[in-house]
Design an enzyme around this catalytic site. Structure first.
Site, mmCIF file in Angstrom:
data_model
loop_
_atom_site.group_PDB
_atom_site.id
_atom_site.type_symbol
_atom_site.label_atom_id
_atom_site.label_comp_id
_atom_site.label_asym_id
_atom_site.label_seq_id
_atom_site.Cartn_x
_atom_site.Cartn_y
_atom_site.Cartn_z
ATOM 1 N N GLU A 185 0.378 -1.555 -0.022
ATOM 2 C CA GLU A 185 0.062 -0.103 -0.465
ATOM 3 C C GLU A 185 1.169 1.237 -0.063
ATOM 4 O O GLU A 185 0.409 2.452 0.528
ATOM 5 C CB GLU A 185 -1.037 0.067 1.404
ATOM 6 C CG GLU A 185 -2.441 -0.666 0.993
ATOM 7 C CD GLU A 185 -3.278 -1.482 2.197
ATOM 8 O OE1 GLU A 185 -3.456 -0.471 2.846
ATOM 9 O OE2 GLU A 185 -3.910 -2.249 2.512
HETATM 10 C C1 LIG Z 1 2.384 -9.706 0.590
HETATM 11 C C2 LIG Z 1 1.938 -8.847 -0.878
HETATM 12 C C3 LIG Z 1 1.495 -8.231 -1.005
HETATM 13 C C4 LIG Z 1 0.286 -7.029 -2.055
HETATM 14 N N1 LIG Z 1 -1.040 -7.461 -1.883
HETATM 15 C C5 LIG Z 1 -1.076 -6.718 -3.381
HETATM 16 C C6 LIG Z 1 -2.193 -6.126 -4.171
HETATM 17 O O1 LIG Z 1 -3.343 -7.020 -2.925
HETATM 18 N N2 LIG Z 1 -2.604 -5.782 -5.298
HETATM 19 C C7 LIG Z 1 -1.234 -5.292 -5.095
HETATM 20 O O2 LIG Z 1 -1.667 -4.067 -6.398
HETATM 21 N N3 LIG Z 1 -0.469 -5.408 -5.660
HETATM 22 C C8 LIG Z 1 0.048 -5.590 -3.987
HETATM 23 N N4 LIG Z 1 1.597 -5.835 -4.095
HETATM 24 C C9 LIG Z 1 2.198 -5.102 -4.404
HETATM 25 C C10 LIG Z 1 2.536 -4.068 -3.330
HETATM 26 O O3 LIG Z 1 1.495 -3.263 -3.631
HETATM 27 C C11 LIG Z 1 3.740 -3.649 -4.548
HETATM 28 O O4 LIG Z 1 5.425 -4.625 -4.074
HETATM 29 C C12 LIG Z 1 4.914 -2.255 -3.660
HETATM 30 O O5 LIG Z 1 3.863 -1.814 -4.414
HETATM 31 C C13 LIG Z 1 5.837 -2.350 -4.068
HETATM 32 O O6 LIG Z 1 6.531 -2.781 -5.422
HETATM 33 P P1 LIG Z 1 8.125 -3.363 -5.753
HETATM 34 O O7 LIG Z 1 7.553 -4.300 -5.385
HETATM 35 O O8 LIG Z 1 7.946 -3.528 -7.376
HETATM 36 O O9 LIG Z 1 8.955 -2.711 -5.420
HETATM 37 P P2 LIG Z 1 9.673 -1.746 -6.394
HETATM 38 O O10 LIG Z 1 8.681 -0.185 -6.615
HETATM 39 O O11 LIG Z 1 10.648 -2.164 -7.609
HETATM 40 O O12 LIG Z 1 10.574 -1.228 -5.608
HETATM 41 C C14 LIG Z 1 11.542 -1.291 -4.892
HETATM 42 C C15 LIG Z 1 12.177 -0.089 -4.252
HETATM 43 O O13 LIG Z 1 12.885 0.800 -4.791
HETATM 44 C C16 LIG Z 1 12.152 1.987 -4.024
HETATM 45 N N5 LIG Z 1 11.854 3.143 -4.807
HETATM 46 C C17 LIG Z 1 10.577 2.643 -6.073
HETATM 47 N N6 LIG Z 1 10.810 3.683 -6.598
HETATM 48 C C18 LIG Z 1 11.090 4.500 -5.886
HETATM 49 C C19 LIG Z 1 11.570 6.164 -5.972
HETATM 50 N N7 LIG Z 1 10.821 7.110 -7.233
HETATM 51 N N8 LIG Z 1 12.170 6.756 -5.134
HETATM 52 C C20 LIG Z 1 12.857 6.509 -4.529
HETATM 53 N N9 LIG Z 1 12.386 4.672 -4.062
HETATM 54 C C21 LIG Z 1 11.759 4.288 -5.014
HETATM 55 C C22 LIG Z 1 11.155 1.182 -3.402
HETATM 56 O O14 LIG Z 1 10.287 1.418 -1.844
HETATM 57 C C23 LIG Z 1 11.740 -0.131 -3.249
HETATM 58 O O15 LIG Z 1 12.291 -0.120 -1.920
HETATM 59 C C24 LIG Z 1 1.588 -7.318 -2.810
HETATM 60 C C25 LIG Z 1 3.045 -6.948 -2.338
HETATM 61 C C26 LIG Z 1 3.569 -8.352 -1.698
HETATM 62 C C27 LIG Z 1 4.926 -8.692 -1.378
#
Ligand SMILES: Cc1cc2nc3c(=O)[nH]c(=O)nc-3n(C[C@H](O)[C@H](O)[C@H](O)COP(=O)(O)OP(=O)(O)OC[C@H]3O[C@@H](n4cnc5c(N)ncnc54)[C@H](O)[C@@H]3O)c2cc1C
Length: 628
Positions: free
Chosen positions: A440
């Site tokens: 979230e």
């Molecule tokens: C258990 C679980 C449940 C989930 N449930 C849902 C769900 O129900 N529906 C859904 O749609 N998604 C869901 N998600 C996805 C979740 O919302 C994402 O994991 C989250 O938004 C982060 O995206 P990412 O993991 O791709 O990380 P990335 O976007 O790849 O980011 C990786 C790292 O880089 C940092 N980062 C990225 N961009 C920037 C920036 N511009 N500036 C600074 N730092 C940055 C992030 O903070 C993080 O530390 C779930 C994930 C998990 C693990």
């Protein structure tokens, strides 16, 4: 910062312009999706402008007696059910919620807590819904996530906010009876940056239906959901001669052909959730299933999260309270070096921190929940503060609980039980708490979101002056407006704060309240100075912005804690809540001072350079001595 709705469009266009120059297309889409207008007062937004809206936070918003009775009765039944039927360690071990648990929860009405009564749901207030989630979260995080993914971000929430009557009549009664929903935004290649998604929805049959194609990752409840909200790209539209991305939200039913569960995902914590990688292959969805309108999908997602985010900190609060219970007992029971470990200062100070911060979390959770119910304030910033603060603090609290339990903190509940000890699940609580800093909106993205919103009033004033494509007339007009505003606003930030002390403030907290007033003005000044100095490059200074946001967050949490303690003192003159508010404020003030002192440190730039060199492979020598 209330703006009449008529100005919304113009303002919106201006804001888009400001964010776009040279920026990626995705930023434009996100910028368009944010709520541009502030129709209701915002406590946190004003705090960043140096103004403390005391009337919003005093007296502390409490639940009405009638609403409380509803919540009390429900939570009593729910607690009895959890104790009888739910075994959180077995759920953690097996990775599954037994059918009888899901059926029992449905029978209690847990899947319809937020569904209005007219559609067969329980029609709970946000406070009662969050009370239920905090209760479940204190016991079994996996179960809490099942419920929360379904109704905080799943289909019911966007339908309530943006659904047509027909959609509400069709779907909301199903959820009230126990149908499960999910929210599918993330994809393998897009997480924090959803505007770049690749799932498509192509119009067919003259636009009467759409074919969805793509993959959605980590969709919580996805593998078992009866209905999902799926975000997909619909064809671009042309705006001022340029193509503009369109993301649209669709209601997708389980029975629609072409949906496949590719993989059920497994995690370090919340192991009992159902979460998966889903594939959509030519899934035909009628146009009646579009939520709100074509191209409004990101806005649906972001606005759903604006209130949906209030539930995650409620779950965190439940977890933190469970940790307090664990350490309270263990710190007395466990004797080392001649006495209970809670008598040693190193352990006691951890416990003091945990207690004060749990009180502060509680102050924020019930305040923001009550604000959501009253609907008179804009809570998008406060909900983000609650999420950021709750997830970070509960993680530290879980870590300290493991530390205070020592070796037993690292041992699983099953193993403790196996050798005849009480199965206290500290390690599970720690594993379960970790995800809250990621879902979230990651903590980093929360900082960026809050910084963007904090700067919004200045951006509104500044853009016509700094954008390259503005006429001289536009620049002059903007400069006059801005000069008028800053000529009054800025000098005021240097004046001592007189008055503005709410009645009934306990003497122990008066100095802290004064600090909130002065701290808000200082924050506004510093934010303004940094904006002037870095201008359009400000968004690159993420570490500094995060510190400014953290200062705002601590000021907000201080204000909420002071108000809650004052309310509790007014109800019971012997309460020791004031002591906790006092301690929290002391910790918060130290952090605020430290953040002001280190706002713009050279280590940020040096650290950045080192990170770039690390990525280029310039420090691979440091990896010597490990298994290659
Ligand atoms: C258990 C679980 C449940 C989930 N449930 C849902 C769900 O129900 N529906 C859904 O749609 N998604 C869901 N998600 C996805 C979740 O919302 C994402 O994991 C989250 O938004 C982060 O995206 P990412 O993991 O791709 O990380 P990335 O976007 O790849 O980011 C990786 C790292 O880089 C940092 N980062 C990225 N961009 C920037 C920036 N511009 N500036 C600074 N730092 C940055 C992030 O903070 C993080 O530390 C779930 C994930 C998990 C693990």
């Amino acid at each position: 910062m209330a703006k009449p709705a008529a100005e919304a469009k113009e303002l919106h266009d201006k804001q888009n312009d400001r964010m776009i120059p040279g920026g990626p297309e995705a930023l434009q889409a996100i910028e368009e999706a944010r709520e541009a207008v502030w129709e209701r007062p915002t406590f946190a937004g004003q705090l960043f402008l140096g103004r403390v809206l005391t009337r919003l936070i005093f007296p502390y918003a409490v639940q009405s007696e009638e609403d409380k009775r509803v919540g009390d009765a429900f939570c009593e039944k729910l607690e009895a059910f959890l104790k009888q039927k739910v075994d959180p360690d077995a759920i953690d071990r097996t990775g599954d919620l037994p059918d009888e648990v899901i059926e029992g929860l449905a029978k209690l009405g847990c899947f319809g807590m937020k569904i209005p009564k007219e559609y067969g749901g329980l029609g709970f207030s946000q406070v009662n819904y969050n009370r239920a989630i905090a209760l479940v979260g204190s016991y079994c995080s996996s179960t809490a996530v099942w419920l929360s993914a379904h109704q905080s971000i799943g289909v019911p929430q966007p339908l309530k906010m943006f659904g047509t009557d027909q959609q509400k009549r069709k779907y909301l009664p199903l959820f009230a009876k126990g149908a499960i929903s999910a929210f599918a935004l993330t994809e393998p290649d897009v997480g924090s940056d959803p505007a770049n998604m690749s799932t498509t929805a192509t119009p067919v049959d003259g636009g009467s239906a759409y074919l969805i194609n793509g993959r959605k990752l980590w969709c919580t409840n996805g593998p078992v959901a009866d209905v999902m909200v799926v975000m997909a790209r619909t064809p671009d539209v042309m705006v001022r001669g340029k193509p503009r991305k369109q993301i649209t939200a669709f209601i997708v039913e389980k029975g629609m052909p072409g949906i496949r569960l590719v993989h059920r995902c497994q995690f370090m914590g919340i192991r009992g959730i159902q979460n998966g990688l889903l594939e959509f292959k030519d899934v035909r969805v009628p146009k009646e299933n579009i939520i709100w309108d074509l191209g409004k999908g990101l806005k649906v997602a972001l606005m759903t999260l604006n209130t949906g985010r209030l539930t995650l900190p409620a779950g965190c609060l439940g977890g933190a309270k469970r940790c307090l219970q664990i350490v309270r007992r263990w710190a007395q029971e466990r004797k080392q070096w001649g006495g209970p470990i809670g008598g040693h200062e190193a352990v006691a100070t951890m416990m003091g921190w945990m207690t004060a911060h749990t009180f502060a979390m509680e102050a924020v959770v019930w305040l923001t929940s009550a604000w959501a119910d009253k609907g008179q304030t804009d809570i998008r910033l406060e909900a983000a503060f609650a999420k950021l603060f709750g997830s970070e603090v509960s993680w530290t609290i879980a870590d300290q609980t493991v530390q205070i339990r020592g070796g037993r903190g690292f041992e699983s509940a099953d193993s403790l039980k196996g050798r005849g000890e009480e199965p206290i699940p500290a390690e599970r609580i720690l594993r379960d708490a970790r995800i809250n800093r990621i879902i979230e909106g990651t903590s980093e993205i929360m900082h960026l979101f809050l910084a963007r919103e904090a700067l919004d009033p200045h951006i509104q004033l500044a853009f016509d002056m700094i954008l390259p494509n503005r006429s001289v007339g536009q620049r002059v007009k903007a400069a006059v407006t801005a000069a008028g505003f800053y000529a009054i606003w800025y000098p005021k930030l240097w004046l001592p704060v007189l008055g503005n002390r709410p009645a009934g403030l306990p003497p122990q907290l008066r100095g802290h309240w004064g600090f909130v007033l002065g701290g808000s003005r200082r924050l506004a000044r510093v934010l303004f100075h940094k904006m002037m100095r870095y201008q359009q490059k400000l968004d690159k200074r993420q570490a500094m912005l995060a510190r400014l946001v953290d200062i705002g967050m601590d000021l907000f949490v201080m204000a909420a804690s002071i108000s809650r303690a004052a309310m509790m003192r007014s109800q019971d003159s012997s309460t020791n809540a004031v002591e906790l508010a006092d301690l929290f404020c002391r910790y918060a003030r130290r952090r605020i001072d430290a953040n002001f002192a280190s706002l713009d440190i050279p280590e940020d730039r040096q650290g950045y350079r080192v990170a770039q060199d690390l990525m280029k492979g310039n420090y691979t020598w440091l990896e010597s001595g490990i298994v290659r």
